[in-house]
Write a protein that holds these residues in place. Structure first.
Motif, PDB file in Angstrom:
ATOM      1  N   ARG A  18       0.837  -1.205   0.000  1.00  0.00           N
ATOM      2  CA  ARG A  18       0.000   0.000   0.000  1.00  0.00           C
ATOM      3  C   ARG A  18       0.871   1.254   0.000  1.00  0.00           C
ATOM      4  NH1 ARG A  18      -4.398   0.288   4.470  1.00  0.00           N
ATOM      5  NH2 ARG A  18      -5.501  -0.976   2.950  1.00  0.00           N
ATOM      6  N   VAL A  19       1.921   1.259   0.817  1.00  0.00           N
ATOM      7  CA  VAL A  19       2.839   2.408   0.874  1.00  0.00           C
ATOM      8  C   VAL A  19       3.487   2.614  -0.496  1.00  0.00           C
ATOM      9  CG1 VAL A  19       4.999   3.254   1.874  1.00  0.00           C
ATOM     10  CG2 VAL A  19       3.249   2.247   3.346  1.00  0.00           C
ATOM     11  N   ALA A  93       2.017  15.186  -0.106  1.00  0.00           N
ATOM     12  CA  ALA A  93       2.320  14.925   1.305  1.00  0.00           C
ATOM     13  C   ALA A  93       1.220  14.075   1.937  1.00  0.00           C
ATOM     14  CB  ALA A  93       2.485  16.250   2.061  1.00  0.00           C
ATOM     15  N   GLY A  94      -0.021  14.380   1.625  1.00  0.00           N
ATOM     16  CA  GLY A  94      -1.137  13.587   2.144  1.00  0.00           C
ATOM     17  C   GLY A  94      -1.110  12.158   1.650  1.00  0.00           C
ATOM     18  N   LEU A  95      -0.814  11.983   0.371  1.00  0.00           N
ATOM     19  CA  LEU A  95      -0.727  10.631  -0.184  1.00  0.00           C
ATOM     20  C   LEU A  95       0.368   9.814   0.490  1.00  0.00           C
ATOM     21  CD1 LEU A  95      -1.137  11.071  -4.041  1.00  0.00           C
ATOM     22  CD2 LEU A  95      -2.416   9.511  -2.587  1.00  0.00           C
ATOM     23  N   LEU A  96       1.476  10.444   0.781  1.00  0.00           N
ATOM     24  CA  LEU A  96       2.592   9.722   1.377  1.00  0.00           C
ATOM     25  C   LEU A  96       2.370   9.401   2.858  1.00  0.00           C
ATOM     26  CD1 LEU A  96       5.591  11.551  -0.320  1.00  0.00           C
ATOM     27  CD2 LEU A  96       4.652   9.291  -0.859  1.00  0.00           C
ATOM     28  N   ILE A  97       1.654  10.246   3.556  1.00  0.00           N
ATOM     29  CA  ILE A  97       1.475  10.041   4.998  1.00  0.00           C
ATOM     30  C   ILE A  97       0.202   9.250   5.325  1.00  0.00           C
ATOM     31  CG2 ILE A  97       0.167  12.086   5.699  1.00  0.00           C
ATOM     32  CD1 ILE A  97       2.323  12.468   7.865  1.00  0.00           C
ATOM     33  N   ALA A  98      -0.739   9.175   4.397  1.00  0.00           N
ATOM     34  CA  ALA A  98      -2.027   8.524   4.663  1.00  0.00           C
ATOM     35  C   ALA A  98      -1.912   7.069   5.117  1.00  0.00           C
ATOM     36  CB  ALA A  98      -2.932   8.633   3.435  1.00  0.00           C
ATOM     37  N   LEU A 100       0.475   5.476   6.740  1.00  0.00           N
ATOM     38  CA  LEU A 100       1.001   5.422   8.100  1.00  0.00           C
ATOM     39  C   LEU A 100      -0.031   5.927   9.105  1.00  0.00           C
ATOM     40  CD1 LEU A 100       3.312   4.979  10.120  1.00  0.00           C
ATOM     41  CD2 LEU A 100       4.033   7.323   9.619  1.00  0.00           C
ATOM     42  N   PHE A 101      -0.671   7.038   8.794  1.00  0.00           N
ATOM     43  CA  PHE A 101      -1.674   7.617   9.679  1.00  0.00           C
ATOM     44  C   PHE A 101      -2.835   6.640   9.877  1.00  0.00           C
ATOM     45  CE2 PHE A 101      -5.159  10.709  10.565  1.00  0.00           C
ATOM     46  CZ  PHE A 101      -4.643  11.215  11.748  1.00  0.00           C
ATOM     47  N   HIS A 102      -3.276   6.005   8.783  1.00  0.00           N
ATOM     48  CA  HIS A 102      -4.366   5.037   8.885  1.00  0.00           C
ATOM     49  C   HIS A 102      -3.956   3.849   9.746  1.00  0.00           C
ATOM     50  CE1 HIS A 102      -6.736   1.513   7.641  1.00  0.00           C
ATOM     51  NE2 HIS A 102      -7.723   2.377   7.712  1.00  0.00           N
ATOM     52  N   ARG A 103      -2.740   3.381   9.576  1.00  0.00           N
ATOM     53  CA  ARG A 103      -2.275   2.218  10.349  1.00  0.00           C
ATOM     54  C   ARG A 103      -2.223   2.545  11.846  1.00  0.00           C
ATOM     55  NH1 ARG A 103      -0.337  -2.636   8.688  1.00  0.00           N
ATOM     56  NH2 ARG A 103       1.147  -3.719  10.025  1.00  0.00           N
ATOM     57  N   ILE A 104      -1.759   3.732  12.185  1.00  0.00           N
ATOM     58  CA  ILE A 104      -1.705   4.143  13.592  1.00  0.00           C
ATOM     59  C   ILE A 104      -3.118   4.206  14.171  1.00  0.00           C
ATOM     60  CG2 ILE A 104      -1.180   6.083  15.128  1.00  0.00           C
ATOM     61  CD1 ILE A 104       1.265   6.622  13.292  1.00  0.00           C
ATOM     62  N   LEU A 105      -4.030   4.835  13.452  1.00  0.00           N
ATOM     63  CA  LEU A 105      -5.412   4.931  13.931  1.00  0.00           C
ATOM     64  C   LEU A 105      -6.063   3.557  14.025  1.00  0.00           C
ATOM     65  CD1 LEU A 105      -6.795   8.104  12.142  1.00  0.00           C
ATOM     66  CD2 LEU A 105      -6.169   7.834  14.533  1.00  0.00           C
TER      67      LEU A 105
END
Length: 130
Positions: A18-19, A93-98, A100-105
């Protein structure tokens, strides 16, 4: 595209895939935007290909334009491209961080759900519930 919070966490290989997919889309957006900027600066502002690349890359990187822009058409293009580049910077930036952010949440929600299940289980009962 993303798993629901009630679904199990993606495996590490699926997460890395996914990343990589997000990185590929971000890279494609960046390359196309760089090409459009170079073309515009070259044709409308009369800059050399190297200067066109420099200005496009600096704007897409969030820094700002370099050098003087001559004709009015070039200045209008530069203004529009600067607004576009700011938007692309945020999207990439949003595409690259999404992921990781989703996995943390997702991990946080799984931990909260597990804690709720532990608290709601009556004391003294085994795993079968009675």
């Amino acid at each position: 595209m993303y798993e629901h919070r009630s679904e199990p966490m993606l495996s590490r290989p699926m997460y890395l895939r996914r990343v990589a997919q997000h990185g590929g889309v971000a890279g494609l957006i960046t390359v196309v935007s760089l090409a459009v900027g170079m073309l515009g600066y070259h044709l409308l502002a009369g800059q050399s290909w190297v200067d066109s690349f420099l200005n496009s890359a600096m704007l897409l990187g969030g820094m700002g334009p370099v050098g003087d822009i001559g004709p009015t058409a070039g200045k209008l293009f530069a203004a529009c491209y600067a607004l576009y580049a700011g938007f692309v910077f945020i999207v990439v930036a949003g595409l690259l961080i999404a992921p990781l952010f989703h996995r943390i949440l997702h991990r946080f929600h799984l931990e909260v759900e597990e804690e709720k299940r532990r608290r709601s289980k009556p004391a003294g009962l085994g795993p079968a519930g009675g």
